[in-house]
Write a protein that holds these residues in place. Structure first.
Motif, PDB file in Angstrom:
ATOM      1  N   ALA A  39       0.812  -1.220   0.000  1.00  0.00           N
ATOM      2  CA  ALA A  39       0.000   0.000   0.000  1.00  0.00           C
ATOM      3  C   ALA A  39       0.848   1.275   0.000  1.00  0.00           C
ATOM      4  CB  ALA A  39      -0.930   0.003   1.206  1.00  0.00           C
ATOM      5  N   GLY A  40       2.156   1.113   0.089  1.00  0.00           N
ATOM      6  CA  GLY A  40       3.037   2.274   0.074  1.00  0.00           C
ATOM      7  C   GLY A  40       3.302   2.884   1.431  1.00  0.00           C
ATOM      8  N   LEU A  41       2.953   2.157   2.492  1.00  0.00           N
ATOM      9  CA  LEU A  41       3.299   2.602   3.840  1.00  0.00           C
ATOM     10  C   LEU A  41       4.659   2.032   4.213  1.00  0.00           C
ATOM     11  CD1 LEU A  41      -0.191   2.277   5.572  1.00  0.00           C
ATOM     12  CD2 LEU A  41       0.855   4.288   4.514  1.00  0.00           C
ATOM     13  N   THR A  42       5.332   2.663   5.166  1.00  0.00           N
ATOM     14  CA  THR A  42       6.755   2.357   5.325  1.00  0.00           C
ATOM     15  C   THR A  42       7.225   2.061   6.748  1.00  0.00           C
ATOM     16  OG1 THR A  42       7.259   4.714   5.574  1.00  0.00           O
ATOM     17  CG2 THR A  42       7.361   3.809   3.329  1.00  0.00           C
ATOM     18  N   THR A  43       6.478   2.484   7.762  1.00  0.00           N
ATOM     19  CA  THR A  43       7.009   2.471   9.122  1.00  0.00           C
ATOM     20  C   THR A  43       6.054   1.730  10.050  1.00  0.00           C
ATOM     21  OG1 THR A  43       8.149   4.565   8.686  1.00  0.00           O
ATOM     22  CG2 THR A  43       7.876   3.917  10.997  1.00  0.00           C
ATOM     23  N   LEU A  44       6.532   0.622  10.596  1.00  0.00           N
ATOM     24  CA  LEU A  44       5.686  -0.299  11.349  1.00  0.00           C
ATOM     25  C   LEU A  44       6.278  -0.525  12.739  1.00  0.00           C
ATOM     26  CD1 LEU A  44       3.083  -1.813  10.570  1.00  0.00           C
ATOM     27  CD2 LEU A  44       4.512  -3.722   9.830  1.00  0.00           C
ATOM     28  N   GLU A  45       5.440  -0.348  13.744  1.00  0.00           N
ATOM     29  CA  GLU A  45       5.854  -0.490  15.151  1.00  0.00           C
ATOM     30  C   GLU A  45       5.240  -1.758  15.751  1.00  0.00           C
ATOM     31  OE1 GLU A  45       4.324   1.525  19.308  1.00  0.00           O
ATOM     32  OE2 GLU A  45       4.562   2.837  17.570  1.00  0.00           O
ATOM     33  N   ILE A  46       6.083  -2.598  16.340  1.00  0.00           N
ATOM     34  CA  ILE A  46       5.627  -3.771  17.096  1.00  0.00           C
ATOM     35  C   ILE A  46       5.788  -3.424  18.576  1.00  0.00           C
ATOM     36  CG2 ILE A  46       5.844  -6.256  17.451  1.00  0.00           C
ATOM     37  CD1 ILE A  46       5.393  -5.491  14.492  1.00  0.00           C
ATOM     38  N   THR A  47       4.708  -3.467  19.328  1.00  0.00           N
ATOM     39  CA  THR A  47       4.819  -3.093  20.742  1.00  0.00           C
ATOM     40  C   THR A  47       5.483  -4.219  21.540  1.00  0.00           C
ATOM     41  OG1 THR A  47       2.659  -3.955  21.428  1.00  0.00           O
ATOM     42  CG2 THR A  47       2.731  -1.700  20.555  1.00  0.00           C
ATOM     43  N   MET A  48       6.258  -3.813  22.530  1.00  0.00           N
ATOM     44  CA  MET A  48       7.017  -4.781  23.311  1.00  0.00           C
ATOM     45  C   MET A  48       6.134  -5.593  24.265  1.00  0.00           C
ATOM     46  SD  MET A  48      10.049  -4.776  22.183  1.00  0.00           S
ATOM     47  CE  MET A  48      10.993  -5.659  23.453  1.00  0.00           C
ATOM     48  N   ASN A  49       4.873  -5.208  24.438  1.00  0.00           N
ATOM     49  CA  ASN A  49       3.968  -6.043  25.229  1.00  0.00           C
ATOM     50  C   ASN A  49       3.157  -6.998  24.358  1.00  0.00           C
ATOM     51  OD1 ASN A  49       2.350  -4.049  24.143  1.00  0.00           O
ATOM     52  ND2 ASN A  49       1.318  -3.519  26.051  1.00  0.00           N
ATOM     53  N   THR A  50       3.594  -7.161  23.111  1.00  0.00           N
ATOM     54  CA  THR A  50       3.103  -8.240  22.248  1.00  0.00           C
ATOM     55  C   THR A  50       3.919  -9.489  22.553  1.00  0.00           C
ATOM     56  OG1 THR A  50       2.433  -6.721  20.490  1.00  0.00           O
ATOM     57  CG2 THR A  50       2.898  -8.993  19.838  1.00  0.00           C
ATOM     58  N   LYS A  62      13.575  -9.020   8.681  1.00  0.00           N
ATOM     59  CA  LYS A  62      14.226  -9.902   7.704  1.00  0.00           C
ATOM     60  C   LYS A  62      13.355 -10.108   6.472  1.00  0.00           C
ATOM     61  CE  LYS A  62      16.045 -14.617   7.211  1.00  0.00           C
ATOM     62  NZ  LYS A  62      16.234 -15.929   7.891  1.00  0.00           N
ATOM     63  N   GLU A  63      12.041 -10.308   6.687  1.00  0.00           N
ATOM     64  CA  GLU A  63      11.130 -10.597   5.580  1.00  0.00           C
ATOM     65  C   GLU A  63      10.778  -9.354   4.767  1.00  0.00           C
ATOM     66  OE1 GLU A  63       9.949 -13.622   4.618  1.00  0.00           O
ATOM     67  OE2 GLU A  63      11.213 -14.562   6.145  1.00  0.00           O
ATOM     68  N   PHE A  64      10.843  -8.172   5.393  1.00  0.00           N
ATOM     69  CA  PHE A  64      10.445  -6.930   4.716  1.00  0.00           C
ATOM     70  C   PHE A  64      11.528  -5.866   4.916  1.00  0.00           C
ATOM     71  CE2 PHE A  64       6.607  -9.270   5.697  1.00  0.00           C
ATOM     72  CZ  PHE A  64       5.935  -9.251   4.484  1.00  0.00           C
ATOM     73  N   PRO A  65      12.663  -6.053   4.246  1.00  0.00           N
ATOM     74  CA  PRO A  65      13.791  -5.141   4.459  1.00  0.00           C
ATOM     75  C   PRO A  65      13.530  -3.712   3.991  1.00  0.00           C
ATOM     76  CG  PRO A  65      14.243  -6.672   2.657  1.00  0.00           C
ATOM     77  CD  PRO A  65      12.999  -7.147   3.310  1.00  0.00           C
ATOM     78  N   SER A  66      12.478  -3.505   3.199  1.00  0.00           N
ATOM     79  CA  SER A  66      12.196  -2.146   2.732  1.00  0.00           C
ATOM     80  C   SER A  66      11.335  -1.354   3.720  1.00  0.00           C
ATOM     81  CB  SER A  66      11.504  -2.178   1.370  1.00  0.00           C
ATOM     82  OG  SER A  66      10.202  -2.711   1.483  1.00  0.00           O
ATOM     83  N   LEU A  67      10.874  -2.010   4.789  1.00  0.00           N
ATOM     84  CA  LEU A  67      10.097  -1.319   5.808  1.00  0.00           C
ATOM     85  C   LEU A  67      10.987  -0.852   6.961  1.00  0.00           C
ATOM     86  CD1 LEU A  67       6.912  -3.600   6.241  1.00  0.00           C
ATOM     87  CD2 LEU A  67       7.112  -1.481   4.907  1.00  0.00           C
ATOM     88  N   ASN A  68      10.598   0.250   7.592  1.00  0.00           N
ATOM     89  CA  ASN A  68      11.158   0.610   8.899  1.00  0.00           C
ATOM     90  C   ASN A  68      10.418  -0.212   9.946  1.00  0.00           C
ATOM     91  OD1 ASN A  68      12.835   2.702   7.915  1.00  0.00           O
ATOM     92  ND2 ASN A  68      11.195   4.217   8.093  1.00  0.00           N
ATOM     93  N   VAL A  69      11.121  -1.062  10.668  1.00  0.00           N
ATOM     94  CA  VAL A  69      10.491  -1.911  11.680  1.00  0.00           C
ATOM     95  C   VAL A  69      11.059  -1.529  13.043  1.00  0.00           C
ATOM     96  CG1 VAL A  69      10.041  -4.274  12.453  1.00  0.00           C
ATOM     97  CG2 VAL A  69      10.268  -3.787   9.992  1.00  0.00           C
ATOM     98  N   GLY A  70      10.175  -1.094  13.933  1.00  0.00           N
ATOM     99  CA  GLY A  70      10.639  -0.630  15.233  1.00  0.00           C
ATOM    100  C   GLY A  70       9.848  -1.212  16.377  1.00  0.00           C
ATOM    101  N   ALA A  71      10.185  -0.749  17.578  1.00  0.00           N
ATOM    102  CA  ALA A  71       9.567  -1.261  18.800  1.00  0.00           C
ATOM    103  C   ALA A  71       8.819  -0.151  19.512  1.00  0.00           C
ATOM    104  CB  ALA A  71      10.642  -1.833  19.726  1.00  0.00           C
ATOM    105  N   GLY A  72       7.618  -0.481  19.984  1.00  0.00           N
ATOM    106  CA  GLY A  72       6.827   0.455  20.766  1.00  0.00           C
ATOM    107  C   GLY A  72       6.638  -0.035  22.193  1.00  0.00           C
ATOM    108  N   THR A  73       6.009   0.806  23.008  1.00  0.00           N
ATOM    109  CA  THR A  73       5.779   0.511  24.428  1.00  0.00           C
ATOM    110  C   THR A  73       7.100   0.145  25.112  1.00  0.00           C
ATOM    111  OG1 THR A  73       3.630  -0.350  23.705  1.00  0.00           O
ATOM    112  CG2 THR A  73       4.140  -0.576  26.019  1.00  0.00           C
ATOM    113  N   VAL A  74       8.138   0.880  24.770  1.00  0.00           N
ATOM    114  CA  VAL A  74       9.450   0.705  25.410  1.00  0.00           C
ATOM    115  C   VAL A  74       9.464   1.620  26.632  1.00  0.00           C
ATOM    116  CG1 VAL A  74      11.937   1.015  25.142  1.00  0.00           C
ATOM    117  CG2 VAL A  74      10.566   0.111  23.237  1.00  0.00           C
TER     118      VAL A  74
END
Length: 216
Positions: A39-50, A62-74
Motif C-alpha cells: 500500500a506504500g506505507l513504510t514504518t511499522l511499530e511492534i509493541t514490546m507487550n506483544t 528480515k522478511e520486509f527489508p524495505s520497511l522501517n520496523v521498530g519497537a513500541g511501548t518501550v
C-alpha cells in the motif's frame, strides 16, 4: 531532532504514518506487513507487550527489508536493549524515561517518546527526541497540536491515539510531523477475518488522505 539515520528518514517521509501492531500473532503480522508495504506505507511499530515481540521484530525486519520496523511501548532500559538486540530501527515510548531517550540518541536510533503537556513535550525534545509522540491525542485533538506549535514551532510532533482516516489530514494541516495509528489503521475485524486485500485497500485510502504532505 532528526539524527543522521538517513535511510530511516527517507522511508519515513514517503508515508509519515507509524502503524502500531499490538497483540497479533506472527502469521497475522507478516500478512499485515505485506499489505502495508504494497500500500506504500513504510514504518511499522511492534509493541514490546506483544507476545514474542523481539522475535517478531527480527522476523518482520528480515522478511520486509524495505520497511522501517521498530519497537513500541518501550518503558525502560531492559525493553530498549531487548528491542535493539532484535534489530529495531526506531523506538517509541508511551512515557518520558530520560535514560531510554539518552541511550537511543547515543546509539543514533530514532526515538519518539510519549508526552502530554507542553512541559513534557519540551522536555522530551530537549533530551534529543527525533519527534515527540503526543499521547493520547484523542483527549487533546487537532487544536492542541496547533496551540503547541505556536510557541514551540521547532518541535516535531507525532500525535497518536484517536487519529483516523476521517481526521488524519487535519492533523497534518495543523503541522504534525507524522501520526501514530493503531486500531484505526490495523483494522482488527479485517485481520480477524483474513481480509488482507481489504486491509491493503484501507491502507491505501488512509495514505491518500495525506498525499499532499508526502515526500516522493
Amino acid at each position: 531532532m532528526e539524527n543522521s539515520n538517513s535511510v530511516f528518514w527517507t522511508r519515513y517521509k514517503k508515508a509519515p504514518i507509524v502503524g502500531i501492531i499490538r497483540g497479533q500473532s506472527l502469521d497475522s503480522i507478516l500478512r499485515i506487513a505485506q499489505a502495508y508495504e504494497e500500500a506504500g506505507l513504510t514504518t511499522l511499530e511492534i509493541t514490546m507487550n506483544t507476545e514474542a515481540a523481539a522475535s517478531i521484530i527480527s522476523t518482520v525486519k528480515k522478511e520486509f527489508p524495505s520497511l522501517n520496523v521498530g519497537a513500541g511501548t518501550v518503558c525502560n532500559l531492559e525493553d530498549l536493549r531487548e528491542a535493539l538486540d532484535a534489530g529495531a530501527e526506531f523506538i517509541v515510548t508511551p512515557i518520558i524515561d530520560e535514560l531510554v531517550i539518552e541511550h537511543a540518541v547515543d546509539e543514533n536510533i530514532p526515538i519518539f517518546p510519549g508526552a502530554y503537556s507542553p512541559t513534557e513535550i519540551y522536555k522530551a525534545w530537549s533530551l534529543g527526541a527525533s519527534a515527540v509522540k503526543v499521547f493520547p491525542a484523542t483527549q487533546l485533538g487537532v487544536e492542541f497540536i496547533k496551540d503547541i506549535l505556536g510557541p514551540l514551532d521547532q518541535i516535531k510532533l507525532l500525535p497518536t491515539g484517536g487519529v483516523s482516516k476521517f481526521n488524519i489530514r487535519s492533523f497534518f494541516e495543523a503541522g504534525a510531523f507524522g501520526v501514530g495509528m493503531g486500531s484505526s489503521l490495523i483494522d482488527k475485524k479485517m485481520v480477524g477475518e483474513g481480509d488482507f486485500i481489504g486491509l491493503k485497500k484501507h491502507f491505501v485510502t488512509i495514505r491518500a488522505e495525506i498525499a499532499g504532505f508526502l515526500n516522493p
